[in-house]
Scaffold this motif. Structure first.
Motif, PDB file in Angstrom:
ATOM      1  N   CYS A  83      16.038   5.789  25.718  1.00 36.22           N
ATOM      2  CA  CYS A  83      14.712   6.742  25.284  1.00 36.22           C
ATOM      3  C   CYS A  83      13.644   6.331  26.131  1.00 36.22           C
ATOM      4  N   ALA A  84      13.078   6.764  26.690  1.00 38.62           N
ATOM      5  CA  ALA A  84      11.356   6.173  27.633  1.00 38.62           C
ATOM      6  C   ALA A  84      10.444   6.349  26.200  1.00 38.62           C
ATOM      7  N   LEU A  85      10.332   7.471  25.109  1.00 38.55           N
ATOM      8  CA  LEU A  85       9.339   6.893  24.331  1.00 38.55           C
ATOM      9  C   LEU A  85      10.284   7.606  23.107  1.00 38.55           C
ATOM     10  N   ILE A  86       9.644   6.961  21.756  1.00 41.57           N
ATOM     11  CA  ILE A  86      10.282   6.732  20.576  1.00 41.57           C
ATOM     12  C   ILE A  86       9.491   7.440  20.099  1.00 41.57           C
ATOM     13  N   VAL A  87       9.610   9.029  18.857  1.00 36.15           N
ATOM     14  CA  VAL A  87       8.612   9.957  18.471  1.00 36.15           C
ATOM     15  C   VAL A  87       8.750   9.776  17.544  1.00 36.15           C
ATOM     16  N   ALA A  88       7.611   8.980  15.879  1.00 34.36           N
ATOM     17  CA  ALA A  88       8.418   9.349  14.493  1.00 34.36           C
ATOM     18  C   ALA A  88       7.463  10.460  14.507  1.00 34.36           C
ATOM     19  N   ALA A  89       8.046  11.149  13.575  1.00 38.80           N
ATOM     20  CA  ALA A  89       7.349  13.013  13.574  1.00 38.80           C
ATOM     21  C   ALA A  89       8.540  12.906  12.103  1.00 38.80           C
ATOM     22  N   TRP A  90       7.687  12.362  10.599  1.00 32.78           N
ATOM     23  CA  TRP A  90       9.233  12.851   9.575  1.00 32.78           C
ATOM     24  C   TRP A  90       7.501  13.081   8.574  1.00 32.78           C
ATOM     25  N   GLY A  91       6.781  13.069   8.895  1.00 36.22           N
ATOM     26  CA  GLY A  91       5.353  13.717   7.693  1.00 36.22           C
ATOM     27  C   GLY A  91       5.396  12.830   6.512  1.00 36.22           C
ATOM     28  N   ASN A  92       5.133  13.184   5.833  1.00 37.60           N
ATOM     29  CA  ASN A  92       5.128  12.339   4.490  1.00 37.60           C
ATOM     30  C   ASN A  92       7.054  12.011   4.105  1.00 37.60           C
ATOM     31  N   VAL A  93       6.557  10.674   4.207  1.00 37.38           N
ATOM     32  CA  VAL A  93       7.787   9.832   3.124  1.00 37.38           C
ATOM     33  C   VAL A  93       7.909   9.874   1.932  1.00 37.38           C
ATOM     34  N   PRO A  94       8.867   9.769   1.550  1.00 38.81           N
ATOM     35  CA  PRO A  94       9.357   9.479  -0.301  1.00 38.81           C
ATOM     36  C   PRO A  94       9.023   8.003  -0.534  1.00 38.81           C
ATOM     37  N   ARG A  95       8.400   7.834  -1.072  1.00 40.24           N
ATOM     38  CA  ARG A  95       7.981   6.084  -1.601  1.00 40.24           C
ATOM     39  C   ARG A  95       9.434   5.162  -1.767  1.00 40.24           C
ATOM     40  N   LEU A  96       9.827   6.292  -2.088  1.00 34.48           N
ATOM     41  CA  LEU A  96      11.539   6.001  -2.255  1.00 34.48           C
ATOM     42  C   LEU A  96      11.795   4.945  -1.383  1.00 34.48           C
ATOM     43  N   LEU A  97      11.450   5.538  -0.117  1.00 32.27           N
ATOM     44  CA  LEU A  97      12.235   5.066   1.427  1.00 32.27           C
ATOM     45  C   LEU A  97      11.263   4.262   1.996  1.00 32.27           C
ATOM     46  N   GLU A  98      10.419   3.659   1.327  1.00 33.53           N
ATOM     47  CA  GLU A  98       9.032   3.197   2.681  1.00 33.53           C
ATOM     48  C   GLU A  98       9.478   1.937   3.171  1.00 33.53           C
ATOM     49  N   GLY A  99      10.461   0.999   2.193  1.00 35.46           N
ATOM     50  CA  GLY A  99      11.326  -0.269   2.709  1.00 35.46           C
ATOM     51  C   GLY A  99      12.437  -0.120   4.478  1.00 35.46           C
ATOM     52  N   ARG A 100      12.729   1.662   3.704  1.00 33.31           N
ATOM     53  CA  ARG A 100      13.844   1.710   5.006  1.00 33.31           C
ATOM     54  C   ARG A 100      12.972   2.168   6.750  1.00 33.31           C
ATOM     55  N   VAL A 101      11.792   2.575   6.362  1.00 36.69           N
ATOM     56  CA  VAL A 101      10.610   2.972   7.273  1.00 36.69           C
ATOM     57  C   VAL A 101      10.745   1.993   7.943  1.00 36.69           C
ATOM     58  N   ALA A 102      10.384   0.996   7.215  1.00 36.49           N
ATOM     59  CA  ALA A 102      10.006  -0.838   8.281  1.00 36.49           C
ATOM     60  C   ALA A 102      10.710  -1.152   8.163  1.00 36.49           C
ATOM     61  N   CYS A 103      12.051  -0.992   7.531  1.00 33.23           N
ATOM     62  CA  CYS A 103      13.264  -1.916   8.845  1.00 33.23           C
ATOM     63  C   CYS A 103      13.631  -0.963   9.540  1.00 33.23           C
ATOM     64  N   VAL A 104      12.616   0.366   9.957  1.00 38.65           N
ATOM     65  CA  VAL A 104      13.829   1.209  11.425  1.00 38.65           C
ATOM     66  C   VAL A 104      12.867   1.008  12.320  1.00 38.65           C
ATOM     67  N   LEU A 105      11.312   0.639  11.882  1.00 40.29           N
ATOM     68  CA  LEU A 105      10.032   0.559  12.711  1.00 40.29           C
ATOM     69  C   LEU A 105      10.155  -1.078  13.384  1.00 40.29           C
ATOM     70  N   SER A 106      10.464  -1.883  12.536  1.00 40.04           N
ATOM     71  CA  SER A 106      10.597  -3.252  13.014  1.00 40.04           C
ATOM     72  C   SER A 106      12.087  -3.771  14.293  1.00 40.04           C
TER      73      SER A 106
END
Length: 85
Positions: A22-45
């Motif tokens: 991919c030339a461009l990675i786009v995040a587009a999930w809307g409001n993330v459930p706070r239960l998954l905040e750690g997962r978001v950090a893991c993926v974005l890192s």
């Protein structure tokens, strides 16, 4: 969420395959459930640059369903904040 593992055992492998060329990675999930905040950090890192189509009031990347076709990409500057969680 009501499942034991909402992410699944193969999710990281599939993400890596999906973004390999991919030339461009786009995040587009809307409001993330706070239960998954750690997962978001893991993926974005895993990525140097992640783009979005704007951010919600809570700082999450906006979901394209609610945006006009004229939206443009912007650097998702929330990456540093998420990774710090």
């Amino acid at each position: 969420l009501t499942v034991a593992d909402p992410v699944g055992p193969d999710n990281d492998t599939e993400l890596a395959k999906a973004v390999f060329d991919c030339a461009l990675i786009v995040a587009a999930w809307g409001n993330v459930p706070r239960l998954l905040e750690g997962r978001v950090a893991c993926v974005l890192s895993r990525f140097d640059r992640v783009w979005c189509l704007g951010k919600t009031r809570g700082g999450d990347p906006r979901h394209p369903l609610y945006l006009p076709a004229s939206c443009t990409f912007e650097l998702f500057k929330g990456v540093d904040a998420w990774v710090a969680l």
